[in-house]
Design an enzyme around this catalytic site. Structure first.
Site, short mmCIF file in Angstrom:
data_model
loop_
_atom_site.label_atom_id
_atom_site.label_comp_id
_atom_site.label_asym_id
_atom_site.label_seq_id
_atom_site.Cartn_x
_atom_site.Cartn_y
_atom_site.Cartn_z
N TYR A 71 -5.45 5.45 -9.12
CA TYR A 71 -6.58 4.63 -8.70
C TYR A 71 -7.85 5.03 -9.48
O TYR A 71 -8.64 4.16 -9.86
CB TYR A 71 -6.83 4.77 -7.20
CG TYR A 71 -5.82 4.02 -6.36
CD1 TYR A 71 -6.07 2.73 -5.93
CD2 TYR A 71 -4.62 4.62 -5.99
CE1 TYR A 71 -5.15 2.03 -5.16
CE2 TYR A 71 -3.69 3.94 -5.22
CZ TYR A 71 -3.95 2.64 -4.81
OH TYR A 71 -3.03 1.96 -4.06
N CYS A 85 0.82 -1.21 0.00
CA CYS A 85 0.00 0.00 0.00
C CYS A 85 0.86 1.26 0.00
O CYS A 85 1.67 1.45 0.90
CB CYS A 85 -0.91 -0.03 1.22
SG CYS A 85 -1.82 1.50 1.50
N VAL A 136 -11.92 -1.24 6.01
CA VAL A 136 -10.79 -1.59 6.87
C VAL A 136 -9.52 -1.33 6.08
O VAL A 136 -9.17 -2.09 5.17
CB VAL A 136 -10.89 -3.06 7.32
CG1 VAL A 136 -9.64 -3.47 8.08
CG2 VAL A 136 -12.13 -3.26 8.19
#
Length: 329
Positions: free
Chosen positions: A195, A63, A131
């Site tokens: 993204y 990430c 999450v």
């Protein structure tokens, strides 16, 4: 990816479901701050004082948002103060997991939980929302301090200086007004822009994302022609926020996210700049390209339904960068 609804896990991929086919990033829910004396920060509540061995960081090596926090932990000498756990690179029906079946994945050494969602539920039994990582955890109060990476790096930048003696400042006060608009453009069109292009489900949504992305890369290439770093001769948080996207670009964003007008290696200044930041002391230790490639290509079955992991480009991040001659503009 799934999400928590009143503390219950609901699986399913939700990105790109808007009527216009555009990717919409959700906002982070935990916005407390660690401060030197525990006083409240700009948001959230107080009571999170900077102390050795009190805090824990949950991250994914894949990430880019979590990667920021690992870089600042390294730059600011916080490795002995703040412990870390690393999730498995695959993010499937159960979201991020603590499976240790991939080299570098550590499991949850604090509580032995199987899923990252269990940490959110431990903080709030009725938790709602996605999450995400990073998560900055308070071992003393057993709760989440923050899951907003841009704020975690600012905490790491200064909150622990009195303990470590490391006063390196990547958000200097006299440059803040200049840093903010640069951060904003990079976030909107580059960090998040890849993204928006990659998760677009209509041509118009893709076009609306990919054109600003490459406009900004062209702008950055020109900016770095006369400046060693984004703000001149001093490296700042703006550089590190950009770096975590650049270092992933040619391996995953160029192909997997269809950001293929050009590669970073096609930009002489950006590519040399990426190599310089990679070679900054300790930073290469935070880059795990195997986690990066595995996560994107295997987790995103809406983008890569057969989950084929490509061999990837051969990138020499250790090659001489030659940027030492550039002075502040």
């Amino acid at each position: 990816m799934g999400r928590l609804v009143d503390g219950e896990w609901k699986s399913g991929w939700e990105y790109g479901k808007d009527a216009d086919g555009a990717f919409k990033r959700t906002t982070t829910a935990y916005r407390n701050w660690i401060t030197p004396d525990g006083a409240p920060g700009p948001s959230g509540e107080g009571g999170f004082a900077a102390e050795a061995a009190r805090y824990h960081l949950y991250v994914s090596y894949a990430c880019p948002w979590a990667h920021r926090t690992l870089i600042f932990r390294k730059l600011k000498g916080l490795e002995d103060l703040i412990t870390v756990n690393v999730v498995h690179p695959d993010m499937l029906e159960d979201g991020w997991t603590f499976d240790t079946g991939f080299a570098g994945s550590t499991g949850d050494t604090l509580y032995g939980k199987p899923f990252m969602r269990d940490i959110y539920i431990k903080a709030d039994s009725g938790a709602n929302g996605h999450v995400t990582v990073p998560v900055l955890w308070d071992k003393q109060r057993e709760t989440i301090v923050s899951n907003e990476s841009s704020e975690i790096i600012r905490m790491f930048n200064s909150a622990f200086d009195g303990i470590t003696g490391n006063t390196d400042d990547y958000w200097p006060e006299h440059l803040r007004d200049d840093i903010e608009p640069v951060n904003q453009r990079i976030y909107d069109t580059v960090n998040n822009g890849v993204y928006k292009a990659g998760f677009a489900t209509t041509q118009s949504a893709y076009d609306a994302a990919v054109d600003p992305l490459f406009d900004s890369l062209d702008w950055l290439e020109e900016r770095l022609a006369g400046k060693r770093y984004l703000m001149g001769d001093r490296i700042t948080e703006a550089d590190w926020r950009l770096f975590t996207t650049l270092v992933r670009f040619d391996t995953v964003y160029h192909g997997h996210f269809k950001c293929n007008r050009a590669r970073i290696v096609d930009y002489p200044n950006l590519w040399a700049y990426t190599r310089e930041l990679f070679q900054w002391p300790g930073v290469s230790d935070t880059v795990f390209m195997d986690h990066i490639s595995r996560h994107y290509h295997y987790s995103h079955d809406t983008v890569n339904p057969h989950r084929i992991i490509p061999t990837g480009p051969r990138l020499d991040f250790g090659a001489p960068h030659g940027r030492g001659h550039l002075a502040a503009a």
